[in-house]
Design a protein around this motif. Structure first.
Motif, short mmCIF file in Angstrom:
data_model
loop_
_atom_site.label_atom_id
_atom_site.label_comp_id
_atom_site.label_asym_id
_atom_site.label_seq_id
_atom_site.Cartn_x
_atom_site.Cartn_y
_atom_site.Cartn_z
N PHE A 1 0.73 -1.36 0.11
CA PHE A 1 0.14 -0.16 -0.17
C PHE A 1 0.78 1.21 0.14
O PHE A 1 0.55 2.15 -0.57
CB PHE A 1 -0.81 -0.06 1.26
N GLY B 1 -3.15 -4.74 -1.32
CA GLY B 1 -2.60 -3.54 -0.70
C GLY B 1 -2.33 -2.63 -1.59
O GLY B 1 -2.72 -1.37 -1.70
N ILE C 1 -5.64 -1.25 -3.29
CA ILE C 1 -6.42 -0.35 -2.38
C ILE C 1 -5.55 0.96 -2.69
O ILE C 1 -6.23 2.00 -2.83
CB ILE C 1 -6.54 -0.91 -0.99
N ARG D 1 -7.61 4.29 -4.30
CA ARG D 1 -8.06 5.17 -2.89
C ARG D 1 -8.70 6.58 -3.42
O ARG D 1 -9.69 6.87 -2.82
CB ARG D 1 -6.91 5.22 -2.27
N ILE E 1 -13.21 -1.75 -1.63
CA ILE E 1 -14.05 -2.35 -0.72
C ILE E 1 -13.50 -3.90 -0.96
O ILE E 1 -13.11 -4.71 -0.03
CB ILE E 1 -15.52 -2.38 -0.55
N GLY F 1 -9.88 -5.01 0.07
CA GLY F 1 -9.92 -5.23 1.75
C GLY F 1 -10.62 -6.34 2.37
O GLY F 1 -10.28 -6.88 3.34
N PRO G 1 -7.06 -4.75 7.83
CA PRO G 1 -5.76 -4.23 8.03
C PRO G 1 -6.15 -2.62 8.21
O PRO G 1 -6.95 -2.02 7.89
CB PRO G 1 -5.55 -4.18 6.61
N PHE H 1 -4.86 0.39 7.29
CA PHE H 1 -4.86 1.24 6.37
C PHE H 1 -6.22 1.08 5.58
O PHE H 1 -6.75 2.22 5.18
CB PHE H 1 -3.90 1.12 5.34
N TRP H 2 -6.88 -0.12 5.66
CA TRP H 2 -8.16 -0.33 4.77
C TRP H 2 -9.16 0.32 5.86
O TRP H 2 -10.16 1.13 5.27
CB TRP H 2 -8.37 -1.55 4.54
N ILE I 1 -9.23 4.00 5.82
CA ILE I 1 -9.87 4.71 4.62
C ILE I 1 -11.43 4.30 4.51
O ILE I 1 -12.14 5.23 4.22
CB ILE I 1 -9.20 3.68 3.34
N MET I 2 -11.83 3.17 4.95
CA MET I 2 -13.40 2.96 5.16
C MET I 2 -13.97 3.95 6.11
O MET I 2 -15.20 4.29 5.78
CB MET I 2 -13.70 1.70 5.48
#
Lengths: 287, 312
Positions: free
Chosen positions: A227, A240, A243, A247, A258, A261, B143, B145-146, B149-150
Motif C-alpha cells: 500500500f 494492498g 487499495i 483510493r 472494498i 480489503g 488491515p 490502512f483499509w 480509509i473506510m
C-alpha cells in the motif's frame, strides 16, 4: 494417561490425523483455506478475465453478474484481480512464516540446548530485535534495501525469526530435562541427533501454532507495505497495492477499495479459525 | 523496591546498546555507496565527497559507530537534505502529535473493550459472548490502512460527522480532528484488550471474594466497580505494554492515512525523499518508546503488586 504420554516422544503433528480428530473450527478453517488456495492456483479457470490487460471501454463499472466486484479505472475486473492477488499475498504469508520459522527454530534449538554463553548471547539479540516495533523495523529495512517483494521477505525474515527462536528455546529448555532425552544422551547419541530427532519434533508444534497467527500478520504487513509502495509493484495484482491505486476513486467507485480489503479480512478470519483449532490441538497434545 | 528498579534499569543497557547497533547498521543495508544513495540525482563528485566526509564513511567501521554514538547522545543526527534543517529538530517537533494519537487511541480502545469484555464474560457461552468475539475477530482481521480509509469514507465523507485530515487548530478542534485516526487505531487494538480482559474477568467472576460479596448482599454496581473491574484491570497493563510495538505500527499507518504530521508519517515520507538519517532517528525513537513503556509497565506493576519486586 498424561504421565505415560509425556515419556513417549510424540512424532510431531500429522495433518490427516489432525483433521479427523480436529474441532469444527479447524475443519471449516482448513476447508475454506483450501478453497482460497485452489482459487488462487487455478485462477484462470475461476474467472474468464485477464488481471492486468486494460479494457478502457468497461472502466469503473459497478458490481454486476458480469463483474462480481465491478471494474477499476482501467477496466480490469476487480474480482479477477482479487483472485489473482491471492497468489502474491498468500506467498507473502507463506514465505514470511517459513523462512523465519526455519531460522528461528535452528537458533532457538541451539540456544536452549547448549545454554551458557551461547544462550545469553542469543537472548540478548532477541531482546534487541523485540525492542523495535515489528512494522517499523520491517519498513526501515525495506526503505534501505529498496522496494520489492524479495526485500520484503528479507526484512520479514530478519525481524520475525526472533519470535520463533524464543518459543523453540523455551520448549527446548523444558524438553532437554525429560527422561527420554536424558536416556538418549546416556545411550551415547550425538548432540545433533538428540536435537533433531528427539527434541525438535516436540519443540516445534507451538512454533507452528504461532506461525498461523503470524501468517495472518505477514499478509497484513505485506499488504501494508505494498500500500505504501514498498512491496509488490504495479501492475501486479496485490490487495494492498489495489487499495492504494483505487483510493482516489473511493467516492465514485467504492467497490474498487472494498473488494481487496474484504479479501484480507476473509483470509485473516480463516487463518484465525485454523489457528484456534490448532492451539486447542497442541494444548491437547501436552496433556 | 529501589533495588528492583535499579536492576531493571541495568537490564536495559545491553538492549539500548543493541538498538543503537541496529540503527547504525540500518544505513549499511543500502546497496552501493550510501553517499550516492542519499544524494540521488543531486550527486556531484564534490557533494559525494562532502557527504562521505560528513557521514565519516572513510573511517574504520568501529570508529564510525563510536562517532555515530557520540553524536547521537548529543542529539546530532546530521542535517536533513530534504527539510534543510537538523534531523533531530524536524523529528522531535513531530513527536507530540504521535504521542497524543497513541494516548487518545488507547483511551478509546479501553472505552470500547471494557464494557464488551464484561458483557462477554458475564454471559459466557451465550449468543452475546459469541457475537462479541466474532465482532472483535473481524476488527483484528481488518488491515489498519483499509479500515482507516473506510472509516474516513463513511464517517467523514458520507455522513460528514468528523474531519478526515490534518491536526486541527489546537484544543477541542484538535481533539475532534484526532477522533477518526484514534478510532481507527482503537478498533485494531481493542480486540487484543477484549481477549485478555475477558479471560481475567471470567477468573475474577468465579473467585471466592465475589461470591462472598454477592452472598453478603452487595448490589451489582458496587460489586462491579469496587471488586470485579478493579481486579481484572491489572493484566491490561501487561497487554498494553506487550502490544505497544503493534500500537506504534498502527500509528505509523494511521498518521499517513489521515495526513497527521507525526513521526510515523515522517518515517514513511522520508523513504521517497531518501532522508536516511530521518528514517534512522524515527526508528530509534520508536524503539526507545517501546523500551521506556515496557520499563514503566514493569514499575507500575511492581507498585501495584509489591510481591513481584520482592520475589526476584
Amino acid at each position: 494417561m498424561t504421565a505415560v504420554a509425556n515419556n513417549v516422544p510424540a512424532r510431531g503433528i500429522r495433518l490427516p490425523r489432525l483433521l479427523r480428530s480436529g474441532s469444527w473450527s479447524l475443519r471449516i478453517g482448513v476447508a475454506l483455506m483450501l478453497v482460497i488456495v485452489l482459487a488462487a492456483v487455478f485462477a484462470p479457470w475461476v474467472t474468464p478475465y485477464d488481471p492486468v490487460a486494460l479494457d478502457l471501454r468497461n472502466a469503473l463499472k459497478p458490481p454486476s453478474w458480469k463483474n462480481l466486484l465491478g471494474t477499476d479505472n482501467l477496466g480490469r475486473d476487480v474480482f479477477t484481480r482479487v483472485v489473482y492477488a491471492a497468489r502474491i499475498d498468500l506467498q507473502i504469508g507463506a514465505i514470511g512464516v517459513a523462512l523465519p520459522l526455519i531460522l528461528g527454530t535452528m537458533v532457538g534449538l541451539i540456544a536452549g540446548y547448549f545454554g551458557g554463553w551461547v544462550d545469553s548471547l542469543i537472548g540478548r539479540v532477541i531482546d534487541v530485535v523485540i525492542a523495535f516495533p515489528f512494522l517499523v523495523l520491517v519498513i526501515a529495512i525495506v526503505a534501505m534495501l529498496g522496494p520489492g517483494l524479495i526485500n520484503l521477505y528479507v526484512a520479514l525474515t530478519l525481524v520475525s525469526w526472533v519470535l520463533y527462536a524464543r518459543i523453540v528455546r523455551g520448549e527446548t529448555l523444558a524438553l532437554k530435562r525429560r527422561e527420554y532425552v536424558l536416556a538418549a544422551r546416556n545411550l551415547g547419541y550425538g548432540h545433533l541427533r538428540i536435537m533433531l530427532r528427539h527434541i525438535l519434533p516436540n519443540a516445534i508444534p507451538p512454533a507452528f501454532v504461532f506461525g498461523m497467527s503470524d501468517f495472518a500478520l505477514d499478509v497484513q504487513v505485506g499488504a501494508t507495505l505494498s500500500f505504501f509502495g514498498l512491496g509488490a509493484q504495479p501492475p501486479a495484482p496485490e490487495w494492498g497495492l489495489m487499495i492504494a491505486e483505487s483510493r482516489s476513486m473511493l467516492l465514485s467507485a467504492p467497490w474498487t477499495v472494498i473488494g481487496p480489503g474484504l479479501a484480507i479480512v476473509v483470509v485473516s478470519l480463516v487463518i484465525s479459525l485454523i489457528g484456534d483449532g490448532l492451539a486447542d490441538k497442541v494444548r491437547g497434545l501436552d496433556g | 523496591m529501589i533495588r528492583y528498579f535499579g536492576g531493571r534499569l541495568l537490564q536495559i543497557l545491553p538492549v539500548l546498546f543493541g538498538v543503537s547497533l541496529v540503527v547504525f547498521f540500518l544505513v549499511r543495508l543500502i546497496p552501493g555507496d550510501p553517499a550516492v544513495a542519499t544524494l540521488g540525482s543531486r550527486a556531484t563528485p564534490q557533494l559525494i565527497a562532502r557527504v562521505r566526509d560528513q557521514l565519516g564513511l572513510d573511517l574504520p567501521l568501529w570508529q564510525q559507530y563510536l562517532n555515530f554514538l557520540s553524536h547521537a547522545l548529543q542529539g546530532d543526527f546530521g542535517i536533513s537534505f530534504f527539510y534543510q534543517a537538523s534531523v533531530w529538530d524536524v523529528t522531535i517537533a513531530r513527536l507530540p502529535i504521535t504521542l497524543m494519537l497513541m494516548v487518545y487511541s488507547v483511551i478509546l480502545a479501553l472505552i470500547m473493550a471494557v464494557p464488551f469484555a464484561y458483557w462477554s464474560a458475564a454471559r459466557r457461552g451465550r449468543v452475546t459472548d459469541h457475537a462479541t468475539r466474532i465482532l472483535f475477530t473481524i476488527g483484528l482481521g481488518m488491515p489498519v490502512f483499509w479500515s482507516g480509509i473506510m472509516l474516513a469514507y463513511l464517517l467523514g465523507v458520507r455522513w460528514k460527522l468528523l474531519p478526515t485530515s490534518g491536526p486541527g487548530d489546537g484544543g477541542l478542534d484538535s481533539l475532534v480532528h484526532f477522533t477518526l485516526p484514534a478510532l481507527t487505531l482503537a478498533i485494531s487494538i481493542a480486540p487484543i484488550l477484549v481477549r485478555t480482559l475477558r479471560s481475567s474477568l471470567i477468573e475474577v467472576l468465579a473467585s471466592d471474594y465475589v461470591t462472598t460479596g454477592r452472598a453478603m448482599g452487595l448490589d451489582n454496581w458496587t460489586l462491579r466497580r469496587s471488586y470485579i473491574i478493579r481486579n481484572s484491570l491489572r493484566p491490561l497493563i501487561t497487554v498494553i505494554t506487550i502490544n505497544f510495538g503493534y500500537l506504534i505500527g498502527g500509528t505509523v499507518i494511521v498518521e499517513q492515512i489521515f495526513s497527521l504530521a507525526g513521526v510515523g508519517s515522517l518515517l514513511i515520507g522520508s523513504i521517497s525523499t531518501r532522508d536516511y538519517a530521518v528514517i534512522q532517528l524515527a526508528t530509534l525513537i520508536f524503539a526507545l518508546l517501546v523500551v521506556v513503556v515496557n520499563l514503566l509497565g514493569d514499575l507500575l506493576y511492581a507498585l501495584i503488586d509489591p510481591r513481584l519486586a520482592l520475589g526476584t
